[in-house]
Design an enzyme around this catalytic site. Structure first.
Site, PDB file in Angstrom:
ATOM      1  N   LYS A 148     -47.173 -32.151 -57.364  1.00 18.84           N
ATOM      2  CA  LYS A 148     -46.288 -31.657 -56.680  1.00 18.84           C
ATOM      3  C   LYS A 148     -46.479 -30.166 -55.870  1.00 18.84           C
ATOM      4  O   LYS A 148     -47.485 -29.599 -56.313  1.00 18.84           O
ATOM      5  CB  LYS A 148     -45.285 -30.971 -57.954  1.00 18.84           C
ATOM      6  CG  LYS A 148     -43.905 -30.639 -57.262  1.00 18.84           C
ATOM      7  CD  LYS A 148     -43.233 -30.045 -58.451  1.00 18.84           C
ATOM      8  CE  LYS A 148     -41.682 -29.389 -58.125  1.00 18.84           C
ATOM      9  NZ  LYS A 148     -40.945 -29.123 -59.105  1.00 18.84           N
ATOM     10  N   SER A 153     -36.415 -30.317 -63.911  1.00 19.18           N
ATOM     11  CA  SER A 153     -36.965 -30.912 -62.716  1.00 19.18           C
ATOM     12  C   SER A 153     -38.187 -31.852 -62.892  1.00 19.18           C
ATOM     13  O   SER A 153     -38.575 -32.536 -61.874  1.00 19.18           O
ATOM     14  CB  SER A 153     -37.452 -29.828 -61.889  1.00 19.18           C
ATOM     15  OG  SER A 153     -36.425 -29.030 -61.141  1.00 19.18           O
ATOM     16  N   SER A 173     -36.184 -31.153 -59.211  1.00 14.26           N
ATOM     17  CA  SER A 173     -36.636 -30.997 -57.890  1.00 14.26           C
ATOM     18  C   SER A 173     -37.873 -31.546 -57.726  1.00 14.26           C
ATOM     19  O   SER A 173     -38.560 -31.909 -56.574  1.00 14.26           O
ATOM     20  CB  SER A 173     -36.996 -29.514 -57.867  1.00 14.26           C
ATOM     21  OG  SER A 173     -37.911 -29.051 -58.936  1.00 14.26           O
TER      22      SER A 173
END
Ligand SMILES: [Mg+2]
Ligand SMILES: [Zn+2]
Lengths: 481, 93, 479
Positions: C73, C172, C148
């Protein structure tokens, strides 16, 4: 007598002289090229986290114990949020409602010997900002500032006092002795010039007899106690002038200009400060082990103020001797070693007087010189035994400073031993014979003339005559005593 | 309902310049969100301690031992403006 | 069957058996990463990945993770590899250091092929708040992957990488895992070092794995947990994370959170969860209803705490030390214009909300109260875990929703995390596993346990995984 009473509290920021910063492993430095002691943590790069320096905690506790503070069984860090280029995270990790050291008090001794007790509100840990210099530029031609992060993140202890102080001179007395105490604790360099100790004063005045607090102004960041004292006095005078003219004091930050003696107001910010304090989620609580705290308490050195009291009460020193000799922990240590071996009062006189005077030429401090405390004690003993005269002793001292030899050896090599009374008696006889007028004066009861004979004898003997012996022998020769 | 001056005050505190349109939208959206959040203002929380750390750990300390940091080049390499080894910032007024 | 269809555990086994090389694996995956049909990646480090693969292939013995590719990420700092956290505020930013968890995985033989798309600074539930692009749900390109960590989830579902790292503040990891039909795990708060994770809400943020099998997530987590001297809130891991082998759940009591099975949960989601509860009973678990009334206040609590912390965490972005900056001739303009221009709308909204919640005069009403509600939440979870071993609920109240569906209504977007937020506030671990389909889209089952119960969670999830045998291959994905 003024109709107003000043009310003053101070906030002191003390940089701890740890090896590394408060929350990262960067080495502390002074005077190195800018931005050579940084890491992602103290530059607040994305994703970094703080980790508390254990030694900073220890030193904060040591300071708190010396100030008689209540040590918090559990304390936490808060974030103090505000934007400024010297604060890379845009928050300062500080302490807010649960500081590591709570209430305490500190007593200083004024010049007249009276005691000045100041309440300590708190002493808390935080990190220092970076160094912002208002010069250099952003884009050619435009003015700007530059930031050096070497200092950013240095551990600080902020000491906040109660508004217990009433004059600029009391503030200076308090701060000087607080600084001395911190030096004794070995926690900070406490250099005002280098900024490792900085003091701000909150100043207000109120009608004498009133117990309400007036509006206060903050006198910022003076780099000497003398200027701070003068600044406070100037600010008190300014406030008195305003109030007596029916004006009002506005809460603002003011600046004292030592060159002109003027107080100027730093433009008050249009935006009121709202630091949005909240508990720092990246750090866990500090819960000092009570056994650790107790061991730190037990290890506390004897601090200068109580030490000064003891020097006067138990060692026969004058208040002034005690004040001078407690200037630094090194000097105290030096004196104490000498005083353990010989008469403390005489040691005090020689160390603070002749030794320091002679060392002024080399710029050394006593403990840095070749003269050890044992040398001083031996010299004091030689004097007491009458082996050397005072003038000779000064020469012995000069010799020791040069060679580091024992005083007896210097006496020997320079032939400074006091003359024995037999040799001296012959010289005195000649002197009396050569100065009949002065001899007559002595017979007339004018004892002061003895000084003349002592001086003459010293001249004749190159200082080796013992003044007491000269006086005694002159009396014998002239008066037949 | 949160008012315009509160939006402007908060935007200044947060150092966010908002266009007039953004200010208006922000006022409406924040007000809407706060209505939902207001649920917690009605709860009885007397005597409840606040939680800052969800896992109870204490005294995580670091020995006072230096660690290598960044070279000056690395420290400055992402900076917008470098002036003689320092970070440049615009004038303050 | 292609190399990309293998789980990470299988890829490591193939490497150990000499059936493939790390370079071959990296090349196979890089081809898909570079094609990027679902817009999952923001940065690709093909050269670095190949170089590292050759290095590992040349080693006399393979490291634990063999030389298998991974996606990271973009919220995690990777030295010299552009790291933006999905924001224009960090456009082109090359970090000077690598996050601890990434470093640990690299040291164990994982090969970073690239950085995955995300909602700006991890604020969002659809990845539509990325400043750069929308990531598409591999199951339906007209729908969001969740967020996210949408890029990390989509890349694993799309078989561009066998596994990836995400971060989870209010859901997330778990929510995008659910929406993409894969496994996602949020560890106990403090289990994985946050050093190098670009902070959103520090008291909630945790890094965790995405994978297509439960065992892969366990293996990845095994190599990340443990105290990090750079993170004061990181914890010593008691014992070791074990690869799950359980095929039943006998002896386990599972509490079904009543508040998260009622209103607001899509019928298809509810049906899939109820089916998996029956599966759990078949596997020998005792399933009982349990009430967590404070969880209904979770969203409100979260939307005070997280924005408050983010308003402070994001204050450092000012364009001075890193990141682009807008040229201004005085400091206030520099701050306000840089931040006003470069932060996206959702980030600004949360900074505003959080600044408000901390501002003098409001702190006690908002931040102070939210911290107290959090205490009640923690207590309620602790009491629940005296009665049951695990808590079960949907991970997301809905399946993947269409792109653009909720962007106009912030609160509707916030509701996507209603099931995951209470767990985050309590700081306990939770896993989301795919448990079925609703209208052809994956449904995630969330299992939560007490702090440090990761092994129990992995075992239970593994048993359910084996029983359900969910096919993680999105229908449109070419074989
Ligand atoms: Mg301070
Ligand atoms: Zn540093």
């Amino acid at each position: 007598m003024s109709a107003y009473e000043p009310v003053i509290g101070v906030e002191i920021h003390v940089q701890l002289s740890t090896r590394t910063k408060m929350f990262c492993g960067c080495e502390l430095s002074f005077g190195d090229p800018p931005n050579t002691h940084t890491c992602p943590v103290c530059l607040a790069h994305p994703g970094v986290l703080p980790v508390v320096n254990e030694e900073a905690i220890r030193r904060a506790l040591v300071i708190g114990l010396a100030l008689g503070c209540e040590i918090a069984p559990r304390s936490i860090f808060h974030r103090k949020n505000y934007f400024y280029p010297d604060l890379p995270k845009a928050y300062q990790v500080s302490q807010f409602d649960i500081p590591i050291c709570g209430r305490g008090e500190f007593t200083a001794i004024r010049e007249d010997g009276s005691e000045l007790t100041v309440g300590i509100t708190r002493a808390h840990l935080e990190e220092d900002a970076a160094k912002l210099t208002h010069e250099g530029g952003r884009r050619a031609g435009a003015e700007g500032s530059v930031v050096d992060f070497n200092r950013g993140g240095t551990p600080l202890v902020e000491i906040v006092t109660e508004p217990d102080l009433r004059s600029g001179s009391d503030v200076a007395t308090f701060l000087r002795q607080l600084r001395q105490t911190l030096l004794f604790l070995g926690v900070s360099d406490c250099s005002m010039e280098e900024g490792s100790m900085r003091a701000d004063a909150n100043v207000s005045i109120r009608p004498v007899g009133s117990h309400e607090l007036g509006t206060k102004t903050e006198l910022k960041n003076m780099n000497s106690f003398r200027f701070l004292e003068r600044g406070i006095e100037a600010e008190i005078a300014r406030q008195e002038r305003i109030l007596s003219e029916g004006g009002r004091i506005s809460q603002e930050t003011v600046h004292y200009e030592p060159e002109t003696g003027h107080i100027t107001s730093l433009r008050s910010k249009e935006e009121s400060h709202d630091y949005r304090y909240f508990p720092e989620p990246d750090l866990v609580p500090v819960v000092p082990d009570p056994a650790w705290v107790e061991s730190l308490r037990a290890e506390q050195p004897e601090l200068p103020v109580p030490l000064r009291r003891r020097m006067v009460a138990e060692m026969g020193l004058s208040a002034e001797d005690a004040e001078v000799l407690t200037e630094s922990p090194e000097l105290v240590e030096y004196f104490m070693q000498a005083a353990a071996l010989a008469d403390p009062k005489a040691c005090a006189n020689w160390i603070r007087g002749e030794l320091r005077a002679q060392l002024r030429e080399t710029g050394e401090e006593p403990w840095q010189s070749k003269v050890t405390p044992a040398h001083v004690a031996a010299l004091v003993d030689l004097l007491a035994a009458g082996t050397v005269s005072v003038p000779a002793a000064k020469e012995v001292l000069a010799g020791m400073i040069q060679t580091g030899d024992q005083p007896a050896a210097v006496v020997e090599s320079k032939g400074l031993a006091a003359m024995d009374d037999g040799d001296l008696a012959a010289i005195i006889a000649e002197l009396v014979a050569a100065n009949p007028d002065q001899a007559q004066q002595l017979r007339d009861g004018k004892d002061k003339v003895l000084g003349f004979f002592v001086g003459q004898a010293m001249k004749q003997t190159g200082g080796r005559a013992n003044p007491q012996s000269v006086q005694k022998l002159v009396r014998e020769a002239v008066l037949g005593e | 309902m949160i008012d315009e001056s509160t939006v402007n005050h908060v935007a200044r505190l947060a150092r966010l310049r908002l266009t007039p349109d953004e200010q208006q939208v922000m006022r409406e959206e924040l007000s809407g969100i706060l209505e939902h959040i207001d649920a917690i203002r009605a709860m009885d929380l007397d005597g409840v301690e606040p939680t800052t750390h969800v896992i109870a750990v204490e005294n995580v300390l670091r020995p006072d031992v230096p660690r290598p940091g960044l070279s000056r080049d690395d420290a400055l390499r992402e900076a917008a403006d470098v002036v003689d080894g320092s970070f440049g910032v615009p004038r303050m007024d | 069957m292609s190399l990309r269809d293998l789980s990470a555990v299988e890829q490591i086994a193939a490497l150990e058996a000499g059936e493939t090389t790390s370079l071959e694996l990296v090349d196979a995956h890089l081809a898909a990463v570079e094609a990027d049909d679902v817009e999952a990646f923001l940065a690709i480090d093909a050269e670095g990945a190949r170089a590292r693969a050759r290095e590992i292939d040349a080693m006399p013995s393979r490291p634990a993770l063999g030389g298998v590719p991974i996606g990271i990420k973009d919220a995690l700092s990777t030295r010299d590899v552009v790291t933006t956290s999905g924001s224009r505020m960090l456009e082109g930013f090359r970090p000077v250091y690598t996050a601890t968890c990434v470093q640990r995985l690299q040291d164990a033989g994982a090969i970073v092929v690239g950085k995955t798309n995300m909602d700006e600074f991890a604020m969002g539930s659809s990845t539509e708040n990325s400043a750069y692009k929308n990531t598409l749900n591999p199951w339906d390109h007209g729908r969001v992957p969740g967020g996210s960590s949408g890029g990390s989830a989509a890349s694993v579902a799309q078989r561009q990488v066998p596994w990836s790292l995400g971060s989870d503040t209010g859901g997330s990891i778990r929510q995008p895992a659910a929406l993409c039909g894969i496994v996602g795990m949020k560890p106990t708060y403090g289990a994985v070092s946050r050093y190098g994770l670009i902070a959103f809400a520090s008291s909630l943020d945790q890094v965790g794995p995405f994978s297509r099998t439960v065992a892969d997530s366990a293996l990845l987590l095994k190599h990340m947990v443990g105290r990090d001297p750079m993170d004061s809130t990181s914890l010593d891991w008691p014992g070791e994370i074990a690869l799950p082998t359980a095929t039943d759940m006998s002896g386990l009591r599972v509490g079904v959170v009543e508040e998260l099975m009622g209103e607001g949960i899509e019928p298809g989601v509810k049906a899939a969860i109820e089916a998996s509860l029956r599966t759990m009973e078949d596997l020998g678990a005792t399933v009982v209803p349990i009430s967590l009334p404070t969880s209904l206040s979770g969203l409100a609590t979260y939307y005070v705490l997280a924005p408050a912390e983010c308003s402070s965490n994001l204050a450092r972005f000012d364009g001075i030390r890193y990141g682009p900056s807008v040229d201004a001739d005085n400091l206030l303009d520099q701050y306000e214009i840089t931040r006003g221009d470069l932060f996206g709308p959702e980030v600004k909204r949360r900074i505003m909300l959080g600044t408000f919640a901390l501002a003098s005069g409001y702190y006690d009403q908002y931040y102070g109260r939210a911290q107290k509600v959090r205490t009640l939440m923690v207590q309620e979870f602790a009491q629940a875990f005296e009665q049951v071993d695990l808590l079960a609920s949907p991970t997301s109240p809905s399946v993947a929703f269409p792109l653009g569906d909720r962007t106009a209504d912030p609160y509707a977007m916030y509701l996507a995390d209603v099931c995951t937020i209470p767990v985050s506030l309590a700081g306990v671990p939770a896993i989301s596993i795919p448990c079925g389909l609703s209208d052809g889209l994956p449904v995630g089952l969330q299992l939560a346990g007490p702090a440090f119960s990761e092994n129990r969670l992995f075992d239970a999830a593994h048993a359910i995984e084996q029983a359900i045998a969910f096919d993680t291959r999105p229908p449109g994905l070419a074989t």
